[in-house]
Scaffold this motif. Sequence first.
Motif, mmCIF file in Angstrom:
data_model
loop_
_atom_site.group_PDB
_atom_site.id
_atom_site.type_symbol
_atom_site.label_atom_id
_atom_site.label_comp_id
_atom_site.label_asym_id
_atom_site.label_seq_id
_atom_site.Cartn_x
_atom_site.Cartn_y
_atom_site.Cartn_z
ATOM 1 N N LEU A 136 0.829 -1.208 0.000
ATOM 2 C CA LEU A 136 0.000 0.000 0.000
ATOM 3 C C LEU A 136 0.864 1.259 0.000
ATOM 4 C CD1 LEU A 136 -3.145 -0.406 2.290
ATOM 5 C CD2 LEU A 136 -2.954 -0.545 -0.184
ATOM 6 N N ALA A 152 -9.912 -5.118 1.697
ATOM 7 C CA ALA A 152 -10.031 -3.759 1.174
ATOM 8 C C ALA A 152 -9.062 -2.843 1.899
ATOM 9 C CB ALA A 152 -11.465 -3.259 1.338
ATOM 10 N N ALA A 153 -8.695 -1.755 1.252
ATOM 11 C CA ALA A 153 -7.801 -0.780 1.878
ATOM 12 C C ALA A 153 -8.515 -0.102 3.032
ATOM 13 C CB ALA A 153 -7.365 0.260 0.854
ATOM 14 N N VAL A 161 -6.691 5.936 -2.008
ATOM 15 C CA VAL A 161 -6.797 4.770 -2.879
ATOM 16 C C VAL A 161 -8.204 4.212 -2.748
ATOM 17 C CG1 VAL A 161 -4.345 4.185 -2.658
ATOM 18 C CG2 VAL A 161 -5.994 3.182 -1.077
ATOM 19 N N PHE A 162 -8.611 3.386 -3.694
ATOM 20 C CA PHE A 162 -9.910 2.756 -3.556
ATOM 21 C C PHE A 162 -9.815 1.294 -3.952
ATOM 22 C CE2 PHE A 162 -9.879 4.301 -7.878
ATOM 23 C CZ PHE A 162 -10.536 3.321 -8.601
ATOM 24 N N SER A 163 -10.736 0.506 -3.419
ATOM 25 C CA SER A 163 -10.703 -0.951 -3.559
ATOM 26 C C SER A 163 -11.856 -1.429 -4.434
ATOM 27 C CB SER A 163 -10.807 -1.615 -2.182
ATOM 28 O OG SER A 163 -9.829 -1.110 -1.293
ATOM 29 N N THR A 164 -11.537 -2.331 -5.349
ATOM 30 C CA THR A 164 -12.549 -2.952 -6.203
ATOM 31 C C THR A 164 -12.571 -4.447 -5.920
ATOM 32 O OG1 THR A 164 -12.146 -1.330 -7.961
ATOM 33 C CG2 THR A 164 -13.286 -3.369 -8.577
ATOM 34 N N TYR A 273 -9.312 -8.379 -3.725
ATOM 35 C CA TYR A 273 -9.565 -6.983 -4.080
ATOM 36 C C TYR A 273 -8.411 -6.451 -4.935
ATOM 37 C CZ TYR A 273 -13.025 -7.017 -0.307
ATOM 38 O OH TYR A 273 -14.101 -7.307 0.491
ATOM 39 N N ILE A 275 -6.646 -2.906 -5.424
ATOM 40 C CA ILE A 275 -6.549 -1.567 -4.838
ATOM 41 C C ILE A 275 -5.723 -0.703 -5.777
ATOM 42 C CG2 ILE A 275 -5.860 -0.226 -2.823
ATOM 43 C CD1 ILE A 275 -6.058 -2.746 -1.150
ATOM 44 N N SER A 276 -6.265 0.438 -6.152
ATOM 45 C CA SER A 276 -5.582 1.323 -7.092
ATOM 46 C C SER A 276 -5.645 2.755 -6.594
ATOM 47 C CB SER A 276 -6.207 1.216 -8.484
ATOM 48 O OG SER A 276 -7.596 1.473 -8.414
ATOM 49 N N GLU A 278 -6.471 6.671 -6.505
ATOM 50 C CA GLU A 278 -7.672 7.438 -6.843
ATOM 51 C C GLU A 278 -7.285 8.524 -7.840
ATOM 52 O OE1 GLU A 278 -11.542 9.181 -4.510
ATOM 53 O OE2 GLU A 278 -9.600 9.207 -3.520
ATOM 54 N N CYS A 290 -10.391 -4.761 -13.458
ATOM 55 C CA CYS A 290 -11.591 -4.548 -12.639
ATOM 56 C C CYS A 290 -12.868 -4.810 -13.435
ATOM 57 C CB CYS A 290 -11.591 -3.121 -12.083
ATOM 58 S SG CYS A 290 -10.233 -2.786 -10.928
#
Length: 302
Positions: A136, A152-153, A161-164, A273, A275-276, A278, A290
């Motif tokens: 992270l 998830a983050a 960052v956001f999690s898919t 997940y 995580i990328s 934002e 994703c």
Amino acid sequence: MTPINYKHLHYFWVVAQEGSITRAAERLGVAVQTISGQLSLLERQLGKALFNSQGRGLVLSEAGRVAQGYADQIFQLGEALAEAVEGVGSESTLRLRAGISDGIPKLLAYRLLSTVTSMPADVRLICDEGEFETLLADLALHRLDVVLTDRAAPVSANLKVFSTPLGEFATGLFATQGLAEQYRQDFPKSLDGAPLLLPTRHNALRGRIDRWLENSNIHPKIVGEFEDSALLTTFGRGGLGIFPAPLALAEQVASQLQAVPLGAMNGVSEHIYAISNERRIRHPAVEALCAAAPQVVIEPRV
């Protein structure tokens, strides 16, 4: 405030890394007086001392530590910019720098990332494996484009960052043929006293397995706990114990690990997940990864 002079900032950054103006001057091939003078100009502009003297060296002040964090991101982004622009205008290669949490089954990571490698574009996949927190941090510093992990983050104002979710993969227990013949009959009750290999409690899957064992009133003999999923399956392949793996990958587990499924653990699944960062414009390979998530086959095949 006037715009930051990035040459001054770069000199500060190198001094922070070296802990000495003299060593920084040697590394950069400039005079000590040049660095000292430009560092003073930067401190005057920011209105804060960035270093404190300590013996013959320098240590960062509180303001200096904050400035170093931003400088790290700025100059690492500069390196990424140079890489990204290098091939523009020709048949360029799309690079995806993916971090893979050490607790994720590697066969599953391969299955998910195959979406990227099958893109029409020429894709170069650069994979790094490590602990969740380390990956992270690298993502936040733009050293990585995406992180594949089992959780998830965390929600944080400082971590943009956001999690898919990429899917929930039903999980079962696998074993070499010899162990499978010994423990298959009357599964899962046959697991009482059976040798079991598990991820450590840092892995989100471990808690689900522990609850399943408790609810099933099963008391196996835990002979090994592993942070790294690849090491866990290596010991499983060697016949040290029964081990968990996604049931959807039973064919790959059989061919690569010479192990067969004993049975499913009802209610236990591997959550994955992506995580990328934002960003308004996201990496096309991350978008592909994703977007393909709902199409991933997650039903067990036993």
